[in-house]
Scaffold this motif. Structure first.
Motif, PDB file in Angstrom:
ATOM      1  N   SER A   1      -3.023  25.871 -31.945  1.00 45.84           N
ATOM      2  CA  SER A   1      -2.594  25.043 -33.070  1.00 45.84           C
ATOM      3  C   SER A   1      -3.809  24.344 -33.669  1.00 45.84           C
ATOM      4  CB  SER A   1      -1.550  24.015 -32.603  1.00 45.84           C
ATOM      5  OG  SER A   1      -1.133  23.227 -33.681  1.00 45.84           O
ATOM      6  N   PRO A   2      -4.606  25.067 -34.461  1.00 48.66           N
ATOM      7  CA  PRO A   2      -5.840  24.470 -34.971  1.00 48.66           C
ATOM      8  C   PRO A   2      -5.631  23.487 -36.103  1.00 48.66           C
ATOM      9  CG  PRO A   2      -5.582  26.684 -35.837  1.00 48.66           C
ATOM     10  CD  PRO A   2      -4.451  26.468 -34.879  1.00 48.66           C
ATOM     11  N   LEU A   3      -4.431  23.454 -36.721  1.00 50.23           N
ATOM     12  CA  LEU A   3      -4.191  22.574 -37.857  1.00 50.23           C
ATOM     13  C   LEU A   3      -3.518  21.280 -37.434  1.00 50.23           C
ATOM     14  CD1 LEU A   3      -2.924  24.700 -40.879  1.00 50.23           C
ATOM     15  CD2 LEU A   3      -5.149  23.637 -40.555  1.00 50.23           C
ATOM     16  N   ILE A   4      -3.998  20.172 -38.009  1.00 53.70           N
ATOM     17  CA  ILE A   4      -3.388  18.861 -37.820  1.00 53.70           C
ATOM     18  C   ILE A   4      -3.070  18.299 -39.198  1.00 53.70           C
ATOM     19  CG2 ILE A   4      -3.678  16.525 -36.912  1.00 53.70           C
ATOM     20  CD1 ILE A   4      -3.522  18.614 -34.756  1.00 53.70           C
TER      21      ILE A   4
ATOM     22  N   SER B   1     -10.878  29.474 -50.347  1.00 58.50           N
ATOM     23  CA  SER B   1     -11.830  28.505 -50.899  1.00 58.50           C
ATOM     24  C   SER B   1     -12.732  29.197 -51.916  1.00 58.50           C
ATOM     25  CB  SER B   1     -12.676  27.876 -49.790  1.00 58.50           C
ATOM     26  OG  SER B   1     -13.369  28.873 -49.056  1.00 58.50           O
ATOM     27  N   TYR B   2     -13.199  28.415 -52.859  1.00 59.95           N
ATOM     28  CA  TYR B   2     -14.140  28.888 -53.874  1.00 59.95           C
ATOM     29  C   TYR B   2     -15.534  28.451 -53.446  1.00 59.95           C
ATOM     30  CZ  TYR B   2     -10.292  29.987 -57.073  1.00 59.95           C
ATOM     31  OH  TYR B   2      -9.175  30.528 -57.660  1.00 59.95           O
ATOM     32  N   ASP B   3     -16.480  29.388 -53.382  1.00 65.34           N
ATOM     33  CA  ASP B   3     -17.811  29.049 -52.893  1.00 65.34           C
ATOM     34  C   ASP B   3     -18.718  28.588 -54.026  1.00 65.34           C
ATOM     35  OD1 ASP B   3     -18.787  31.372 -54.204  1.00 65.34           O
ATOM     36  OD2 ASP B   3     -18.327  32.585 -52.440  1.00 65.34           O
ATOM     37  N   ASP B   4     -19.950  28.224 -53.654  1.00 63.78           N
ATOM     38  CA  ASP B   4     -20.898  27.648 -54.617  1.00 63.78           C
ATOM     39  C   ASP B   4     -21.471  28.665 -55.584  1.00 63.78           C
ATOM     40  OD1 ASP B   4     -20.522  25.189 -53.456  1.00 63.78           O
ATOM     41  OD2 ASP B   4     -22.216  25.412 -52.067  1.00 63.78           O
ATOM     42  N   ILE B   5     -21.299  29.950 -55.295  1.00 63.21           N
ATOM     43  CA  ILE B   5     -21.876  30.972 -56.176  1.00 63.21           C
ATOM     44  C   ILE B   5     -20.810  31.622 -57.057  1.00 63.21           C
ATOM     45  CG2 ILE B   5     -23.780  31.450 -54.599  1.00 63.21           C
ATOM     46  CD1 ILE B   5     -22.299  33.921 -53.644  1.00 63.21           C
ATOM     47  N   GLY B   6     -19.628  31.002 -57.082  1.00 60.75           N
ATOM     48  CA  GLY B   6     -18.586  31.502 -57.968  1.00 60.75           C
ATOM     49  C   GLY B   6     -17.637  32.491 -57.346  1.00 60.75           C
ATOM     50  N   GLY B   7     -17.732  32.727 -56.037  1.00 64.03           N
ATOM     51  CA  GLY B   7     -16.850  33.678 -55.376  1.00 64.03           C
ATOM     52  C   GLY B   7     -15.641  33.012 -54.757  1.00 64.03           C
ATOM     53  N   ILE B   8     -14.735  33.855 -54.237  1.00 60.41           N
ATOM     54  CA  ILE B   8     -13.514  33.394 -53.568  1.00 60.41           C
ATOM     55  C   ILE B   8     -13.455  34.042 -52.201  1.00 60.41           C
ATOM     56  CG2 ILE B   8     -11.005  33.290 -53.662  1.00 60.41           C
ATOM     57  CD1 ILE B   8     -11.180  33.653 -56.670  1.00 60.41           C
ATOM     58  N   ALA B   9     -13.215  33.240 -51.164  1.00 57.95           N
ATOM     59  CA  ALA B   9     -13.112  33.757 -49.802  1.00 57.95           C
ATOM     60  C   ALA B   9     -11.780  33.341 -49.201  1.00 57.95           C
ATOM     61  CB  ALA B   9     -14.258  33.240 -48.937  1.00 57.95           C
ATOM     62  N   CYS B  10     -11.134  34.271 -48.513  1.00 51.43           N
ATOM     63  CA  CYS B  10      -9.878  34.013 -47.811  1.00 51.43           C
ATOM     64  C   CYS B  10     -10.092  34.284 -46.331  1.00 51.43           C
ATOM     65  CB  CYS B  10      -8.772  34.914 -48.361  1.00 51.43           C
ATOM     66  SG  CYS B  10      -7.206  34.818 -47.453  1.00 51.43           S
ATOM     67  N   ARG B  11      -9.763  33.297 -45.489  1.00 49.51           N
ATOM     68  CA  ARG B  11      -9.965  33.433 -44.037  1.00 49.51           C
ATOM     69  C   ARG B  11      -8.711  33.017 -43.297  1.00 49.51           C
ATOM     70  NH1 ARG B  11     -14.788  31.178 -45.973  1.00 49.51           N
ATOM     71  NH2 ARG B  11     -16.630  32.467 -45.632  1.00 49.51           N
ATOM     72  N   ARG B  12      -8.490  33.602 -42.151  1.00 45.73           N
ATOM     73  CA  ARG B  12      -7.408  33.170 -41.278  1.00 45.73           C
ATOM     74  C   ARG B  12      -7.807  31.851 -40.619  1.00 45.73           C
ATOM     75  NH1 ARG B  12      -7.555  38.757 -40.526  1.00 45.73           N
ATOM     76  NH2 ARG B  12      -5.583  39.819 -40.998  1.00 45.73           N
ATOM     77  N   VAL B  13      -6.917  30.889 -40.641  1.00 41.80           N
ATOM     78  CA  VAL B  13      -7.231  29.578 -40.070  1.00 41.80           C
ATOM     79  C   VAL B  13      -7.502  29.690 -38.576  1.00 41.80           C
ATOM     80  CG1 VAL B  13      -6.297  27.276 -39.604  1.00 41.80           C
ATOM     81  CG2 VAL B  13      -5.935  28.342 -41.832  1.00 41.80           C
ATOM     82  N   ALA B  14      -6.772  30.555 -37.886  1.00 41.55           N
ATOM     83  CA  ALA B  14      -6.937  30.691 -36.439  1.00 41.55           C
ATOM     84  C   ALA B  14      -8.317  31.196 -36.065  1.00 41.55           C
ATOM     85  CB  ALA B  14      -5.877  31.629 -35.866  1.00 41.55           C
TER      86      ALA B  14
ATOM     87  N   PRO C   1     -16.762  32.158 -33.076  1.00 41.75           N
ATOM     88  CA  PRO C   1     -18.162  32.378 -33.486  1.00 41.75           C
ATOM     89  C   PRO C   1     -18.254  33.345 -34.658  1.00 41.75           C
ATOM     90  CG  PRO C   1     -17.932  32.518 -31.100  1.00 41.75           C
ATOM     91  CD  PRO C   1     -16.539  32.466 -31.659  1.00 41.75           C
ATOM     92  N   PHE C   2     -19.159  33.056 -35.571  1.00 37.63           N
ATOM     93  CA  PHE C   2     -19.421  33.895 -36.735  1.00 37.63           C
ATOM     94  C   PHE C   2     -18.210  34.045 -37.644  1.00 37.63           C
ATOM     95  CE2 PHE C   2     -21.893  35.688 -33.127  1.00 37.63           C
ATOM     96  CZ  PHE C   2     -23.134  35.220 -33.520  1.00 37.63           C
ATOM     97  N   SER C   3     -17.254  33.113 -37.543  1.00 37.62           N
ATOM     98  CA  SER C   3     -16.056  33.227 -38.367  1.00 37.62           C
ATOM     99  C   SER C   3     -16.373  33.110 -39.848  1.00 37.62           C
ATOM    100  CB  SER C   3     -15.033  32.158 -37.976  1.00 37.62           C
ATOM    101  OG  SER C   3     -15.567  30.857 -38.207  1.00 37.62           O
ATOM    102  N   ALA C   4     -17.472  32.398 -40.168  1.00 37.50           N
ATOM    103  CA  ALA C   4     -17.839  32.233 -41.577  1.00 37.50           C
ATOM    104  C   ALA C   4     -18.203  33.563 -42.207  1.00 37.50           C
ATOM    105  CB  ALA C   4     -19.012  31.253 -41.707  1.00 37.50           C
TER     106      ALA C   4
END
Length: 452
Positions: free
Chosen positions: A107-110, A309-322, A327-330
């Protein structure tokens, strides 16, 4: 019109001293504590005016927090509103979603939200019952006693719920602590985007020496008015003190004794320190319609949370919260694209064919077949479409090998008229439709505390 201009001209000639005290207090109630601190330095009379607790600080509390919580119930209604305002002002930054940092967890979300006379933190995770339901389990309560002391209690096992009525009440302590279930904790603020929750060592005869500006008594706020700049200085002092207290003192003998005492303390603790990092920008905006926390079914019919999330270079990234704690999840997004230009509907016949020929993954409760191909009449109305030109393979080139087919990394994002969206890659034949996890400050589709 001339009379109105005359009235405005007359008012413009008045000084602040010419207004009645009630008007002065009403004007001051719109200011921030730092503004009031600066204003109090201009006159001895204004010092007493800025310390008017029943009028000024009550108005400030009511104006900023009255719509979210019952300000006259905090501290059983026996604490000063100046103390209450500064406490709630700090707590306000907690409202919203945070994620567990530094360790894997189911349960990583609070989610922090206002209660009638407390702040509640709840664990939030996807259910496993084949629907869009979300498990919301309160586990942390933050309040203040009638003596102005901050009290925080945590339910590590999730066995105590607000509905039972045995956690929060209006007695002198603010909380009813059941020693076998609830653990007293300190909530330390490391700036605005990082908090540490750790057991309150004073319950075992030792102290963690950790404080936040909300964890000190009222007399420590006495110099608020007339001490401009004190809040940032205190924050830096707290951060330094927090980490300094974890450094063993010099000398071999004292260092060994310190380590031995620390092992003994750890053995008596029910809760180890945990770090939480705030998730900013949890909701879409007109300029960033995909931004925020979403929930949807993956191809194996597991409900998951996604952070876009929208990054600083104008892109869009979608990641699983879990996966954010791994490591290296970014470097392992579900999808990433540098192209953020949407194509408005109506789409071309080719794009219509790409969308119409795909299966929409639906929960078991909403479709007879979880991968049923929905008829065109039942499909969601598409507002616009975005081409994805990158994915996991292109972000980590070394993992892709030398035989990557660019079309395998190409996909589409379809934005629907109801404000949600879905995505899919051309190599697949399905669409993952995403819904909001929370909206207007409320967690959607929350299930009973017992969860699954």
């Amino acid at each position: 019109m001339a009379k109105m201009d005359e009235i405005i001209h007359t008012i413009s000639l008045l000084s602040f001293n010419d207004f009645p005290e009630d008007v002065q207090l009403n004007i001051l109630s719109f200011l921030t504590p730092s503004d009031i601190s600066n204003f109090a330095c201009t006159s001895k009379r204004f010092v007493s005016l800025c310390r008017d607790d029943p009028k000024l600080w009550f108005s400030m509390c009511q104006r900023q927090f009255g719509s979210n919580t019952l300000i006259n119930k905090w501290g059983n209604g026996k604490i000063s509103y100046k103390l209450l305002y500064i406490t709630l002002f700090e707590y306000e930054n907690l409202i919203g979603f945070w994620r567990r940092s530094g360790a894997l967890t189911d349960s990583p979300l609070i989610f922090f939200e206002w209660g009638p006379f407390y702040l509640a933190g709840s664990k939030v995770k996807p259910s496993r019952n084949g629907s869009y339901d979300v498990i919301k389990m309160p586990f942390l309560w933050m309040g203040i006693t009638s003596k102005g002391e901050i009290v925080n209690y945590l339910d590590p096992e999730g066995k105590v719920g607000l509905s039972t009525g045995n956690v929060m009440n209006l007695d002198d302590l603010g909380f009813v602590a059941e020693s076998e279930l609830l653990v007293p904790v300190n909530v330390s603020f490391m700036g605005k985007n990082h908090v540490v929750v750790e057991e309150n060592g004073s319950a075992f005869g030792y102290s963690c020496n950790v404080s936040s500006s909300g964890n000190v008594r009222e007399e420590e706020y006495e110099d608020l008015c007339g001490s401009p700049g004190s809040l940032p200085d205190r924050m830096m002092s707290e951060i330094y003190q927090y980490f300094a207290n974890r450094t063993s003192p010099g000398g071999n003998g004292s260092a060994r004794r310190q380590r031995r005492r620390e092992r003994e303390r750890q053995g008596r603790r029910k809760w180890g320190p945990q770090d939480y990092v705030k998730i900013p920008n949890c909701s879409p905006t007109p300029d960033r319609p995909l931004q925020g926390l979403w929930k949807g079914f993956s191809d194996d019919m597991t409900l998951e949370f996604f952070l876009v999330s929208y990054d600083d270079i104008g892109g869009i990234a979608c990641r699983r919260v879990a996966e954010l704690c791994k490591p290296f999840s970014a470097y392992a997004p579900v999808f990433w694209t540098s192209n953020t230009i949407f194509i408005k509907s109506p789409l071309s016949s080719e794009e219509e064919s790409i969308y119409d020929g795909r299966m929409h993954i639906q929960p078991l409760a909403e479709a007879d077949d979880p991968c049923e191909i929905l008829p065109s009449s039942d499909k969601k109305a598409v507002l616009s479409m975005l081409c994805m030109n990158s994915s996991y393979d292109l972000v980590i080139a070394d993992l892709a090998g030398s035989t990557v087919n660019p079309r395998q990394a190409e996909g589409r994002i379809w934005q629907y008229e109801n404000g949600t969206f879905g995505f899919g890659f051309l190599r697949d034949h399905y669409v993952i439709d995403l819904r909001h996890v929370a909206q207007n400050g409320q967690v959607l589709d929350a299930t009973d505390l017992s969860g699954d």
